[in-house]
Design an enzyme around this catalytic site. Structure first.
Site, PDB file in Angstrom:
ATOM      1  N   GLY A 196       3.805   0.544   7.136  1.00  0.00           N
ATOM      2  CA  GLY A 196       2.576   1.072   7.713  1.00  0.00           C
ATOM      3  C   GLY A 196       2.137   0.216   8.893  1.00  0.00           C
ATOM      4  CB  CYS A 197       0.211   0.988  11.942  1.00  0.00           C
ATOM      5  SG  CYS A 197      -1.142   1.984  11.262  1.00  0.00           S
ATOM      6  CE1 TYR A 198      -6.026  -0.887  10.817  1.00  0.00           C
ATOM      7  CE2 TYR A 198      -5.700   1.077   9.465  1.00  0.00           C
ATOM      8  CZ  TYR A 198      -6.407   0.403  10.447  1.00  0.00           C
ATOM      9  OH  TYR A 198      -7.481   1.008  11.055  1.00  0.00           O
ATOM     10  N   PRO A 199      -0.290  -2.691   7.653  1.00  0.00           N
ATOM     11  CG  PRO A 199       0.484  -1.717   5.664  1.00  0.00           C
ATOM     12  CD  PRO A 199      -0.149  -1.368   6.980  1.00  0.00           C
ATOM     13  CB  THR A 200       3.316  -3.896  10.939  1.00  0.00           C
ATOM     14  OG1 THR A 200       4.158  -2.884  10.375  1.00  0.00           O
ATOM     15  CG2 THR A 200       4.119  -4.722  11.932  1.00  0.00           C
TER      16      THR A 200
END
Length: 336
Positions: free
Chosen positions: A143-147
């Site tokens: 996911g973008c936030y997790p990255t």
């Protein structure tokens, strides 16, 4: 020449995949699918790709004969597509959340979906699983936030600096996808900042599951929409459980990421900026400040559509197919 399909190519992530693959000397996009825009020239939907001489196709997975497919499809849709592709011997990079979790029960709890066909997949963060990605047939893009949160958090957890992290993230509106909503309508987001899913966002368990590979850590996460198109700034807060100085923290990050082609650890006093990574596959990490109460702050910046989605998907493809990891992704950010 590697023949590639993009399933669900009409959205922002599809457009970014096409942008990077169009200049990739080892890849040919032979199918870009979209039911809504079938037979429509790609440039009509992605006007920045004006010279790309392709039309969208309405093709099912059974009709595809390619070496690798990107599934830029919504959560819940990929699980109906990916198994057939894998069974046909097609390598897959899936950009949905359907195959990111080790524990399917966590996926079903946080996504509210029954997983129809779990498959073994490699989590597609090269900084964690580079060697496994090289051997994978199915890679689950992060996911973008997790990255942004995971990359900022790995050195802290890995080195036993903390067992509790608070991630405060601000994202551009493109992260909400190409279809407008009342929240993303310009008069509602312009000159505004909107916290949402304050304690219940589905990316929290993803961040926690992956960081727990490095140690026992609890993660709290709150996302916000900001009136910007691209980018995610993540501010990590923690209280170190041992004496440490900002310069020592910075050195830990430099050592951890010294050989990573897309991570830049900033110098003392430098704060990551969204504009510095806009349009690029780079992640900038900096700040490393400790306040008088002992709170350590680390900040990361990524482009949510690139390092947070399509850029790392191409990075994963390069690894899976034996190409140079940075191929077609070398461009730096667009500042200002």
């Amino acid at each position: 020449m590697l023949e590639v399909a993009i399933i669900g190519a009409s959205g922002y992530t599809g457009g970014e995949l096409l942008r990077f693959l169009d200049v990739h000397s080892k890849v040919e996009v032979v199918a870009a699918t979209s039911r809504q825009y079938a037979d429509t020239p790609i440039r009509k939907v992605h006007p920045h790709l004006h010279d790309l001489d392709l039309n969208f196709l309405d093709k099912s997975p059974s009709d595809l004969d390619v070496d690798l497919a990107f599934t830029a499809t919504p959560h819940g849709a990929s699980m109906n597509i990916v198994p057939e592709l894998v069974e046909k011997g097609i390598k897959v990079v899936d950009l949905s959340g359907d195959y990111r979790f080790d524990d399917i029960a966590i996926y079903e709890k946080w996504y509210g979906l029954k997983h129809k066909k779990p498959l073994e997949a490699v989590y597609g963060l090269p900084e964690m699983y580079r060697e496994e990605i090289k051997r994978a047939y199915l890679v689950a893009n992060p996911g973008c936030y997790p990255t942004g949160a995971i990359l900022a958090g790995i050195p802290l957890v890995k080195n036993g600096i903390t067992d509790t992290l608070i991630a405060d993230s601000k994202s551009g509106v493109s992260g909400a996808g190409i279809n407008p909503t009342p929240v993303t309508h310009y008069p509602n987001i312009g000159d505004n900042l909107v916290p949402y899913a304050v304690t219940t966002h589905r990316h929290m368990p993803e961040i926690q599951e992956k960081l727990q590979k490095y140690g026992n850590v609890r993660v709290s996460f709150t996302p916000h929409l900001i009136p910007a198109i691209r980018g995610i700034i993540t501010t990590l807060h923690c209280f170190p459980n041992k004496e440490i100085t900002p310069s020592e923290v910075q050195e830990i990050y430099k050592e951890e990421y010294q050989n990573e082609p897309f991570i830049r650890v900033l110098e003392e006093g430098e704060i990551p900026r969204l504009s510095s990574v806009r349009g690029s596959n780079f992640c900038h990490i900096g700040c490393f400040e400790i306040d008088e109460n002992g709170r350590l702050v680390v900040i990361s910046a990524i482009d949510n559509l690139v390092k947070g989605a399509s850029g790392v998907a191409v990075q994963n493809m390069n690894l899976m197919c034996g190409f140079p990891e940075t191929m077609s992704l070398e461009a730096v950010g667009l500042h200002p």
